[in-house]
Design an enzyme around this catalytic site. Structure first.
Site, short mmCIF file in Angstrom:
data_model
loop_
_atom_site.label_atom_id
_atom_site.label_comp_id
_atom_site.label_asym_id
_atom_site.label_seq_id
_atom_site.Cartn_x
_atom_site.Cartn_y
_atom_site.Cartn_z
N SER A 188 -4.72 -2.28 -5.65
CA SER A 188 -5.05 -2.73 -7.00
C SER A 188 -4.77 -4.14 -6.96
O SER A 188 -5.23 -5.01 -6.13
CB SER A 188 -4.54 -2.07 -8.17
N GLU A 308 -13.15 5.05 -9.71
CA GLU A 308 -11.98 4.38 -10.16
C GLU A 308 -11.89 4.17 -11.23
O GLU A 308 -10.88 4.21 -11.93
CB GLU A 308 -12.27 2.89 -9.40
N HIS A 364 -8.64 5.56 -10.18
CA HIS A 364 -7.54 4.49 -9.58
C HIS A 364 -6.22 4.97 -9.63
O HIS A 364 -5.81 5.56 -10.60
CB HIS A 364 -7.82 3.24 -10.64
#
Length: 425
Positions: A188, A308, A364
């Site tokens: 990230s 995600e 994610h």
């Protein structure tokens, strides 16, 4: 008897278990406080005697993040644990000897505003078990780390990561690592920082390989966008937008004004918001990292999860995931394959978590338990757990963790090199 390691800054005491040795809260730079929060990281003065490295360090000032029913504490860690000396690393190693083992340096995510080495997901036992030295890094976040000020160096959080990599170069041999075989990896925001290192001249020679997990090669703000955030922060605090003025403000106030910075319209005539409104902080660069790669021979492993955007519960999670992560990852992979003499490998992670009544899916962060080989831990399961009530699929963590270990050791995760047509059309 507790193990000890003699570093250039002083002796540190760790602890030993069946996986190897763990040394925590080792400073790689001086504590940032007051006006120093807006200066480059300074060398740590060192210490006399034996430093206790058996407990975790303080963390960078950060807000609480709430994801409703989903327990994200294993990802974010305990939040803000107060204490000035948080520019530290944790080291997991099979042994602090002269083993010259491959080294993985992990840069955590959290939207440039949260996260720390204390997050349970980043337990390095499996890496030590498999003959790798794992170094996890704390860095400045939020206003001290990334607010752009004309009289302060930009991207101070990135400068911290660079300082930590310099510490690894100079010190990791003490912990049984090979300073000539370092892989930096991040997820990230940490992945976006990792990508930026590939476009940063000062990073040359500090690492041999890189892994970018769910980041973006196009996630940086333009100077105009960063200036809007700075103006909003100064207005919320009632001060001038200078490092001198911000240096007098306590960290608590920086956290209090974060709601005033959320949702700023950062669209300009030449650029959209590269983070799609998910964070008011990012790197500030004249060109995107994918457009400024330096070449060289760094091997790259890069990829995303297939869903995600599901983590954010957006009405259009597919579009969010593709805009924020997918497109930037594709652009970085293509740019690296064109400009670098190093190899390029791409992955796509598609295991669907059954959390949130099956709605979380391959969101994610869901790949992290498999990379760190902790997917069977009970705190990741149950109704609120990141992986949901179902058990992790047999063999998936061994395969994914094994690919990361193989890449760190040899530069080859176990599949063919990048093919733009195959992965991105």
């Amino acid at each position: 008897m507790s193990p000890q390691a003699e570093t250039p800054a002083g002796v540190v005491r760790g602890r030993r278990d069946s996986f190897g040795e763990l040394y925590r809260a080792i400073p790689y730079a001086a504590a940032p406080h007051g006006p120093g929060r807006f200066r480059p990281p300074a060398p740590h003065p060192g210490w006399s005697g034996v430093r206790d490295g058996t407990g975790p360090s303080p963390t960078a000032p950060q807000p609480v993040r709430d994801f409703g029913r989903l327990d994200m504490n294993p990802y974010f860690g305990p939040g803000w644990v107060r204490g000035e000396e948080y520019l530290t690393v944790d080291v997991r190693t099979p042994a602090a000897d002269d083993g010259k083992r491959p080294v993985l340096v992990f840069v955590h995510g959290g939207g440039f505003v949260t996260g720390s080495t204390r997050a349970a997901l980043y337990d390095g036992r499996a890496f030590a078990r498999d003959g790798v030295v794992l170094v996890t890094v704390n860095y400045r976040l939020g206003v001290p780390g990334f607010l752009d000020l004309e009289d302060a160096p930009a991207n101070r959080g990135l400068l911290d990561v660079l300082a930590a990599l310099g510490w690894v170069r100079d010190t990791v041999a003490v912990f049984g690592g090979d300073p000539d075989n370092v892989t930096v990896f991040g997820q990230s925001a940490g992945a976006t920082l990792t990508g930026a290192l590939l476009a940063t001249p000062q990073a040359k020679g500090l690492f041999r390989r890189a892994i970018i997990q769910s980041g973006s090669g196009t996630g940086a703000f333009t100077p105009e966008q960063a200036a809007r955030v700075t103006a909003a922060a100064a207005s919320a605090l009632g001060i001038e937008s200078t490092a001198e003025a911000f240096g007098e403000i306590p960290d608590e106030r920086f956290l209090e004004i974060l709601p005033a910075l959320a949702g700023l319209d950062l669209r300009t005539e030449t650029a959209s918001d590269p983070l799609a409104g998910l964070s008011p902080f990012s790197l500030v660069l004249p060109v995107q990292p994918a457009d400024g790669l330096l070449g060289g021979d760094v091997d790259l492993l890069i990829g995303t999860t297939t869903e995600e955007g599901n983590l954010y519960g957006a009405a259009n999670p597919g579009e969010l995931g593709e805009t924020l992560f997918g497109a930037g990852t594709a652009r970085m992979a293509r740019a690296h394959a064109r400009s670098s003499d190093g190899r390029t490998y791409v992955y796509s992670f598609g295991y669907r978590s059954t959390a949130l009544d099956g709605r979380l899916g391959a969101a994610h962060t869901v790949e992290l338990p498999f990379v760190f080989d902790v997917a069977d831990e009970p705190w990741l399961h149950g109704d609120a757990g990141l992986l949901g009530p179902d058990p992790a699929p047999d063999g998936l963590a061994a395969r994914m963790h094994g690919a990361w270990v193989a890449f760190a050791k040899t530069g080859d995760p176990g599949w063919g090199e990048y093919d733009a047509v195959e992965f991105f059309g």
